[in-house]
Motif scaffolding. Structure first.
Motif, short mmCIF file in Angstrom:
data_model
loop_
_atom_site.label_atom_id
_atom_site.label_comp_id
_atom_site.label_asym_id
_atom_site.label_seq_id
_atom_site.Cartn_x
_atom_site.Cartn_y
_atom_site.Cartn_z
N VAL A 59 34.46 44.91 40.64
CA VAL A 59 35.81 43.65 40.89
C VAL A 59 34.84 42.82 40.84
O VAL A 59 32.87 42.73 41.20
CB VAL A 59 36.81 43.38 41.58
CG1 VAL A 59 37.84 44.46 41.02
CG2 VAL A 59 36.17 43.48 42.98
N ILE A 60 34.78 41.14 40.38
CA ILE A 60 33.55 40.62 40.50
C ILE A 60 33.30 39.37 42.30
O ILE A 60 32.31 39.20 42.31
CB ILE A 60 34.29 38.76 39.99
CG1 ILE A 60 35.07 37.99 39.94
CG2 ILE A 60 34.31 39.27 38.49
CD1 ILE A 60 35.54 37.03 39.75
N GLY A 61 33.83 40.37 42.91
CA GLY A 61 33.75 39.61 44.04
C GLY A 61 33.03 40.69 44.70
O GLY A 61 32.24 40.27 46.02
N GLU A 62 32.42 42.06 44.47
CA GLU A 62 31.06 42.60 44.36
C GLU A 62 29.69 43.22 44.05
O GLU A 62 29.19 43.75 43.48
CB GLU A 62 31.62 43.73 44.58
CG GLU A 62 32.59 44.85 43.36
CD GLU A 62 33.73 46.13 44.09
OE1 GLU A 62 32.49 46.38 45.24
OE2 GLU A 62 34.57 46.25 43.32
N GLN A 162 46.92 44.98 52.82
CA GLN A 162 45.73 44.33 52.79
C GLN A 162 44.61 44.19 51.95
O GLN A 162 44.06 43.44 50.99
CB GLN A 162 45.14 43.79 54.15
CG GLN A 162 44.40 42.28 54.05
CD GLN A 162 43.92 41.64 55.33
OE1 GLN A 162 44.15 42.78 56.57
NE2 GLN A 162 43.01 40.75 55.73
N PHE A 163 43.65 45.23 51.93
CA PHE A 163 42.55 46.04 51.02
C PHE A 163 43.53 45.68 49.66
O PHE A 163 42.24 45.52 48.79
CB PHE A 163 42.18 46.83 51.31
CG PHE A 163 40.90 47.42 50.81
CD1 PHE A 163 39.73 47.33 51.49
CD2 PHE A 163 40.83 47.81 49.65
CE1 PHE A 163 38.73 47.38 51.17
CE2 PHE A 163 39.46 48.26 48.88
CZ PHE A 163 38.04 47.90 49.55
N CYS A 164 44.24 46.82 49.43
CA CYS A 164 44.43 46.38 47.95
C CYS A 164 45.17 45.33 47.52
O CYS A 164 45.12 44.72 46.41
CB CYS A 164 45.99 47.70 47.63
SG CYS A 164 45.63 49.46 48.04
N ARG A 169 43.95 41.37 43.32
CA ARG A 169 43.90 39.33 43.39
C ARG A 169 42.31 39.34 42.68
O ARG A 169 42.14 38.65 41.67
CB ARG A 169 44.03 39.00 44.44
CG ARG A 169 45.40 38.50 44.81
CD ARG A 169 45.70 37.38 45.91
NE ARG A 169 45.89 38.03 47.22
CZ ARG A 169 44.64 37.67 47.80
NH1 ARG A 169 43.32 37.56 47.54
NH2 ARG A 169 44.19 39.10 49.41
N GLU A 170 41.64 40.64 42.99
CA GLU A 170 40.26 40.01 42.32
C GLU A 170 40.25 40.95 41.26
O GLU A 170 39.45 40.51 40.11
CB GLU A 170 39.05 41.21 43.56
CG GLU A 170 38.84 40.16 44.90
CD GLU A 170 37.76 39.55 43.98
OE1 GLU A 170 36.88 39.95 43.42
OE2 GLU A 170 37.30 37.81 44.50
N ASP A 171 40.80 41.81 40.50
CA ASP A 171 40.99 42.25 39.68
C ASP A 171 41.25 42.02 38.74
O ASP A 171 40.66 41.29 37.37
CB ASP A 171 41.57 43.58 39.90
CG ASP A 171 41.85 44.57 38.30
OD1 ASP A 171 40.81 44.86 37.81
OD2 ASP A 171 43.45 44.09 37.87
N GLN A 172 42.48 40.72 39.01
CA GLN A 172 42.58 39.58 37.35
C GLN A 172 42.10 38.72 37.35
O GLN A 172 41.09 37.92 36.85
CB GLN A 172 43.95 38.96 38.47
CG GLN A 172 45.13 40.17 39.10
CD GLN A 172 46.56 39.64 39.87
OE1 GLN A 172 46.52 38.26 40.11
NE2 GLN A 172 47.48 39.95 39.55
#
Length: 251
Positions: A59-62, A162-164, A169-172
């Motif tokens: 995902v974009i956050g990583e 919480q992790f999922c 949200r990151e996947d969206q």
């Protein structure tokens, strides 16, 4: 992404994992229940479950962290970002003896396993599930950490929830980014014919990368908009990561 060798375990929608109706790694996801799974536990088992996967979604956050170790490409009808973990079918170069390489970033998709969100019938509705087929899941006994304690979610389960939630949200947000790349016509298909030092050969195809020239020619309005969204940096991380393909050829 396809690797032209038998038994490919690519997670891309058009890859070797297509026969499995569930996401990559998951064999038997079940929605968690404090009654049905009251005695279930999860034990640490390492990353052996990912040893045969030569790519995994990111995902974009990583992007920043993942780009230091892996080529980041896009694949499938939704242009899913993938970290390429190897150029041979059925081999993840970063997993040895069940352990992920010590100095390499571990993608969030791998870290969340065996937990996963399952979408409900309601819009934007998700519930926590676990892969009942995972080696880490223990259905009875005292080994590992409990999923529930006194009928309530354990600390492990709360952390997984919480992790999922964060991952979903990151996947969206990632889907919006990938769709914007495609809309601007930036993604071009690439393939790679690879020759190893020992004479072996492999071919990797079915993936897309950003065309640097088209990216540089984006209209000013798009550049400003993407800068505000943080997307320009993501493209630069992606382009820089492509140099990591050479690292995957090391003995």
């Amino acid at each position: 992404m396809n690797t032209q060798n038998p038994e490919s375990e690519s997670p891309a929608p058009n890859g070797g994992a297509e026969a499995n109706p569930w996401p990559l790694f998951y064999r038997e996801p079940r929605v968690l229940s404090s009654i049905e799974h009251a005695g279930w536990r999860v034990r640490p088992t390492g990353a052996g479950f990912a040893a045969a996967s030569n790519s995994v979604p990111v995902v974009i956050g990583e992007f920043a962290a993942a780009s230091r170790n892996y080529p980041l490409v896009f694949a499938g009808p939704e242009h899913t970002p993938l970290a390429v973990l190897g150029v041979e079918a059925g081999r993840n170069r970063f997993v040895n003896d069940g352990a992920w390489a010590e100095n390499a970033y571990v993608p969030a998709y791998v870290r969340r396993y065996p937990f996963v969100f399952v979408q409900t019938g309601e819009p934007d509705g998700y519930v926590l599930a676990i892969d009942a087929g995972a080696d880490a899941v223990i259905r009875s006994g005292e080994e590992g950490n409990p999923l529930f304690e006194d009928g309530q979610a354990s600390e492990l389960t709360r952390q997984a929830l919480q992790f999922c939630d964060t991952f979903t949200r990151e996947d969206q947000a990632t889907r919006l980014f990938a769709a914007a790349l495609a809309e601007q016509g930036l993604l071009i298909e690439r393939s790679a014919n690879i020759a190893f030092a020992d004479g072996r050969r492999s071919s990797v195809d079915g993936f897309h990368v950003v065309d640097a020239e088209r990216f540089a020619a984006l209209p000013d309005a798009v550049i400003v908009d993407w800068h505000r969204k943080g997307w320009l940096a993501l493209v630069h991380f992606h382009l820089a990561s492509l140099g990591r393909f050479n690292d995957l050829l090391a003995p």
